[in-house]
Design a protein around this motif. Structure first.
Motif, PDB file in Angstrom:
ATOM      1  N   GLN A 187       4.557  -7.011   8.849  1.00  0.00           N
ATOM      2  CA  GLN A 187       5.105  -5.659   8.847  1.00  0.00           C
ATOM      3  C   GLN A 187       6.477  -5.529   9.513  1.00  0.00           C
ATOM      4  OE1 GLN A 187       2.701  -2.218   9.463  1.00  0.00           O
ATOM      5  NE2 GLN A 187       0.780  -3.317   9.178  1.00  0.00           N
ATOM      6  N   VAL A 188       6.918  -6.563  10.221  1.00  0.00           N
ATOM      7  CA  VAL A 188       8.194  -6.493  10.941  1.00  0.00           C
ATOM      8  C   VAL A 188       9.354  -6.073  10.044  1.00  0.00           C
ATOM      9  CG1 VAL A 188       9.978  -7.917  12.061  1.00  0.00           C
ATOM     10  CG2 VAL A 188       7.633  -7.963  12.897  1.00  0.00           C
ATOM     11  N   PRO A 189       9.550  -6.671   8.850  1.00  0.00           N
ATOM     12  CA  PRO A 189      10.694  -6.246   8.022  1.00  0.00           C
ATOM     13  C   PRO A 189      10.651  -4.772   7.657  1.00  0.00           C
ATOM     14  CG  PRO A 189       9.788  -8.313   7.227  1.00  0.00           C
ATOM     15  CD  PRO A 189       8.811  -7.791   8.241  1.00  0.00           C
ATOM     16  N   THR A 190       9.466  -4.253   7.344  1.00  0.00           N
ATOM     17  CA  THR A 190       9.336  -2.840   6.987  1.00  0.00           C
ATOM     18  C   THR A 190       9.651  -1.940   8.170  1.00  0.00           C
ATOM     19  OG1 THR A 190       7.652  -3.381   5.333  1.00  0.00           O
ATOM     20  CG2 THR A 190       7.747  -1.095   6.093  1.00  0.00           C
ATOM     21  N   ILE A 191       9.128  -2.284   9.350  1.00  0.00           N
ATOM     22  CA  ILE A 191       9.399  -1.487  10.550  1.00  0.00           C
ATOM     23  C   ILE A 191      10.890  -1.495  10.865  1.00  0.00           C
ATOM     24  CG2 ILE A 191       9.002  -1.308  13.040  1.00  0.00           C
ATOM     25  CD1 ILE A 191       6.226  -2.559  12.544  1.00  0.00           C
ATOM     26  N   ALA A 192      11.514  -2.669  10.786  1.00  0.00           N
ATOM     27  CA  ALA A 192      12.937  -2.785  11.096  1.00  0.00           C
ATOM     28  C   ALA A 192      13.788  -1.976  10.126  1.00  0.00           C
ATOM     29  CB  ALA A 192      13.348  -4.252  11.063  1.00  0.00           C
ATOM     30  N   GLN A 193      13.464  -2.044   8.845  1.00  0.00           N
ATOM     31  CA  GLN A 193      14.224  -1.284   7.852  1.00  0.00           C
ATOM     32  C   GLN A 193      14.082   0.212   8.083  1.00  0.00           C
ATOM     33  OE1 GLN A 193      16.414  -2.225   5.792  1.00  0.00           O
ATOM     34  NE2 GLN A 193      15.971  -4.268   5.008  1.00  0.00           N
ATOM     35  N   PHE A 240      15.709  -2.747  20.782  1.00  0.00           N
ATOM     36  CA  PHE A 240      15.241  -2.789  19.405  1.00  0.00           C
ATOM     37  C   PHE A 240      14.003  -3.673  19.278  1.00  0.00           C
ATOM     38  CE2 PHE A 240      15.395  -5.116  15.302  1.00  0.00           C
ATOM     39  CZ  PHE A 240      14.923  -4.067  14.508  1.00  0.00           C
ATOM     40  N   ALA A 241      14.024  -4.840  19.911  1.00  0.00           N
ATOM     41  CA  ALA A 241      12.857  -5.719  19.867  1.00  0.00           C
ATOM     42  C   ALA A 241      11.630  -5.033  20.456  1.00  0.00           C
ATOM     43  CB  ALA A 241      13.160  -7.019  20.619  1.00  0.00           C
ATOM     44  N   LEU A 242      11.825  -4.321  21.564  1.00  0.00           N
ATOM     45  CA  LEU A 242      10.721  -3.575  22.180  1.00  0.00           C
ATOM     46  C   LEU A 242      10.193  -2.495  21.251  1.00  0.00           C
ATOM     47  CD1 LEU A 242      12.138  -3.123  25.793  1.00  0.00           C
ATOM     48  CD2 LEU A 242      10.131  -4.477  25.168  1.00  0.00           C
ATOM     49  N   ARG A 243      11.106  -1.777  20.614  1.00  0.00           N
ATOM     50  CA  ARG A 243      10.684  -0.661  19.762  1.00  0.00           C
ATOM     51  C   ARG A 243       9.874  -1.149  18.559  1.00  0.00           C
ATOM     52  NH1 ARG A 243      12.737   4.466  18.504  1.00  0.00           N
ATOM     53  NH2 ARG A 243      11.317   5.363  16.939  1.00  0.00           N
ATOM     54  N   VAL A 244      10.282  -2.267  17.954  1.00  0.00           N
ATOM     55  CA  VAL A 244       9.514  -2.818  16.831  1.00  0.00           C
ATOM     56  C   VAL A 244       8.095  -3.130  17.289  1.00  0.00           C
ATOM     57  CG1 VAL A 244       9.286  -4.776  15.253  1.00  0.00           C
ATOM     58  CG2 VAL A 244      11.515  -3.722  15.599  1.00  0.00           C
ATOM     59  N   LEU A 245       7.957  -3.776  18.440  1.00  0.00           N
ATOM     60  CA  LEU A 245       6.643  -4.118  18.970  1.00  0.00           C
ATOM     61  C   LEU A 245       5.821  -2.860  19.260  1.00  0.00           C
ATOM     62  CD1 LEU A 245       4.750  -6.388  20.057  1.00  0.00           C
ATOM     63  CD2 LEU A 245       5.852  -6.060  22.278  1.00  0.00           C
ATOM     64  N   CYS A 246       6.437  -1.868  19.885  1.00  0.00           N
ATOM     65  CA  CYS A 246       5.733  -0.629  20.223  1.00  0.00           C
ATOM     66  C   CYS A 246       5.301   0.134  18.979  1.00  0.00           C
ATOM     67  CB  CYS A 246       6.606   0.261  21.103  1.00  0.00           C
ATOM     68  SG  CYS A 246       6.870  -0.354  22.771  1.00  0.00           S
ATOM     69  N   ASN A 264       3.150   9.291  24.782  1.00  0.00           N
ATOM     70  CA  ASN A 264       3.155   8.805  23.404  1.00  0.00           C
ATOM     71  C   ASN A 264       3.937   7.496  23.356  1.00  0.00           C
ATOM     72  OD1 ASN A 264       6.002   9.582  23.309  1.00  0.00           O
ATOM     73  ND2 ASN A 264       5.277  11.675  22.993  1.00  0.00           N
ATOM     74  N   ALA A 265       3.998   6.903  22.171  1.00  0.00           N
ATOM     75  CA  ALA A 265       4.662   5.599  22.038  1.00  0.00           C
ATOM     76  C   ALA A 265       6.137   5.665  22.411  1.00  0.00           C
ATOM     77  CB  ALA A 265       4.493   5.079  20.615  1.00  0.00           C
ATOM     78  N   TYR A 266       6.801   6.795  22.090  1.00  0.00           N
ATOM     79  CA  TYR A 266       8.218   6.927  22.435  1.00  0.00           C
ATOM     80  C   TYR A 266       8.394   6.970  23.950  1.00  0.00           C
ATOM     81  CZ  TYR A 266       8.497   8.200  17.525  1.00  0.00           C
ATOM     82  OH  TYR A 266       8.381   8.194  16.171  1.00  0.00           O
ATOM     83  N   GLY A 267       7.495   7.680  24.624  1.00  0.00           N
ATOM     84  CA  GLY A 267       7.570   7.740  26.079  1.00  0.00           C
ATOM     85  C   GLY A 267       7.401   6.371  26.710  1.00  0.00           C
ATOM     86  N   PHE A 268       6.445   5.602  26.201  1.00  0.00           N
ATOM     87  CA  PHE A 268       6.239   4.256  26.726  1.00  0.00           C
ATOM     88  C   PHE A 268       7.470   3.386  26.491  1.00  0.00           C
ATOM     89  CE2 PHE A 268       4.969  -0.188  26.118  1.00  0.00           C
ATOM     90  CZ  PHE A 268       4.343  -0.441  27.324  1.00  0.00           C
ATOM     91  N   ALA A 269       7.980   3.400  25.259  1.00  0.00           N
ATOM     92  CA  ALA A 269       9.147   2.573  24.935  1.00  0.00           C
ATOM     93  C   ALA A 269      10.328   2.924  25.823  1.00  0.00           C
ATOM     94  CB  ALA A 269       9.509   2.738  23.461  1.00  0.00           C
ATOM     95  N   HIS A 270      10.595   4.213  26.001  1.00  0.00           N
ATOM     96  CA  HIS A 270      11.738   4.631  26.813  1.00  0.00           C
ATOM     97  C   HIS A 270      11.541   4.267  28.279  1.00  0.00           C
ATOM     98  CE1 HIS A 270      13.604   7.722  23.833  1.00  0.00           C
ATOM     99  NE2 HIS A 270      13.370   6.553  23.293  1.00  0.00           N
ATOM    100  N   MET A 271      10.313   4.351  28.766  1.00  0.00           N
ATOM    101  CA  MET A 271      10.029   3.968  30.145  1.00  0.00           C
ATOM    102  C   MET A 271      10.347   2.489  30.365  1.00  0.00           C
ATOM    103  SD  MET A 271       6.373   4.218  32.177  1.00  0.00           S
ATOM    104  CE  MET A 271       5.556   3.080  31.041  1.00  0.00           C
ATOM    105  N   VAL A 272       9.897   1.637  29.442  1.00  0.00           N
ATOM    106  CA  VAL A 272      10.123   0.200  29.577  1.00  0.00           C
ATOM    107  C   VAL A 272      11.604  -0.137  29.405  1.00  0.00           C
ATOM    108  CG1 VAL A 272       9.542  -2.083  28.689  1.00  0.00           C
ATOM    109  CG2 VAL A 272       7.789  -0.302  28.770  1.00  0.00           C
TER     110      VAL A 272
END
Length: 272
Positions: free
Chosen positions: A50-56, A80-86, A122-130
């Motif tokens: 799913q990585v290519p789809t998420i990245a696009q 960006f790497a973190l956000r794809v994983l999250c 939410n996922a955005y909050g976690f990503a921004h915190m990290v």
């Protein structure tokens, strides 16, 4: 949240109430998303697919800012790497455990107002915190955040290329300072996505920003140094090595991949 979910998320980190204590205690959690499954080889393989789809999607997504202007998402390279994983982990109910020089972050944590009040549950909050403290060198925490990949032929989508052995990296003892994310692989080709940073990420501008209460690493601030996503490709040379071209800028380098550490997310550690 059910009692089994609470115990699963916290038992390893909170002493259990003695059996003689019939009252117990209430534990308040910050749940960015519920952990409902564990990482398995099948989940890892699905993430890689799913990585290519998420990245696009992240590259194309647009949003309205507070002033009603249409903006595109911007990312520094490691963000960006973190956000794809999250994106994947939160959608699948999978745990994350990421360590920076400040602390270890989990998608379900014991609530601490100082650490959590600024971020949405939410996922955005976690990503921004990290993102505020997690940098490119944190990708080199082998056995913690990542595991080493044996070589270019072993790379898979979602793997991380950490630039650490160019002149800048050599000056800091091999400390990574740029990150690329593998999107697709073939026998003689590796496609990547990358975030990037503008000039404000460098000194002395970072010092000035700090004096003014601004943080170039904070995606919630207008001072954030992230840039629109770029793509690039490595092609296996007939002579030796892997030559690189940035599709977005046209810039390239011969035998460029040798300057990178090759790593993969330490998925099974996320379960602990």
């Amino acid at each position: 949240m059910t009692q089994p979910e609470v115990l699963s998320a916290t038992a390893a980190r909170i002493p259990l109430t003695p059996k003689a204590d019939q009252n117990g205690i209430n534990v308040k959690l910050r749940v960015f998303w519920k952990t409902t499954k564990q990482w398995t080889p099948a989940a890892i393989a699905d993430f890689q697919r799913q990585v290519p789809t998420i990245a696009q999607r992240l590259r194309a997504e647009q949003y309205w800012n507070k002033d009603g202007q249409i903006k595109r998402s911007r990312f520094t390279c490691e963000d960006f790497a973190l956000r794809v994983l999250c994106e994947y982990a939160s959608a699948q109910g999978l745990p994350l455990k990421l360590t920076s020089g400040v602390r270890t972050y989990r998608n379900m944590e014991i609530f601490n107002a100082e650490q959590h009040a600024h971020y949405g549950a939410n996922a955005y909050g976690f990503a921004h915190m990290v993102m505020r403290t997690y940098g490119a060198p944190d990708m080199q925490r082998l056995g913690v955040n990542t595991e080493a990949v044996a070589g270019p032929e072993a790379l898979l989508p979602g793997d991380i290329l950490a630039l650490a052995h160019d002149a800048k990296g050599a000056a800091t003892g091999g400390r990574a300072h740029h990150i690329q994310v593998v999107a697709a692989v073939a026998s003689s080709r590796i496609d990547i996505f990358q975030g990037n940073s503008d000039s404000t990420i460098h000194r002395p501008i970072t010092w000035i920003n700090r004096l003014l209460g601004r943080n170039s690493a904070d995606p919630d601030q207008t001072a954030y140094a992230g840039m629109p996503l770029e793509t690039g490709v490595y092609t296996k040379s007939r002579k030796a090595g892997w030559d690189y071209v940035n599709n977005s800028t046209g810039n390239g380098s011969k035998d460029f991949l040798k300057l990178f550490d090759l790593v993969r997310w330490n998925f099974m550690e996320f379960n602990r």
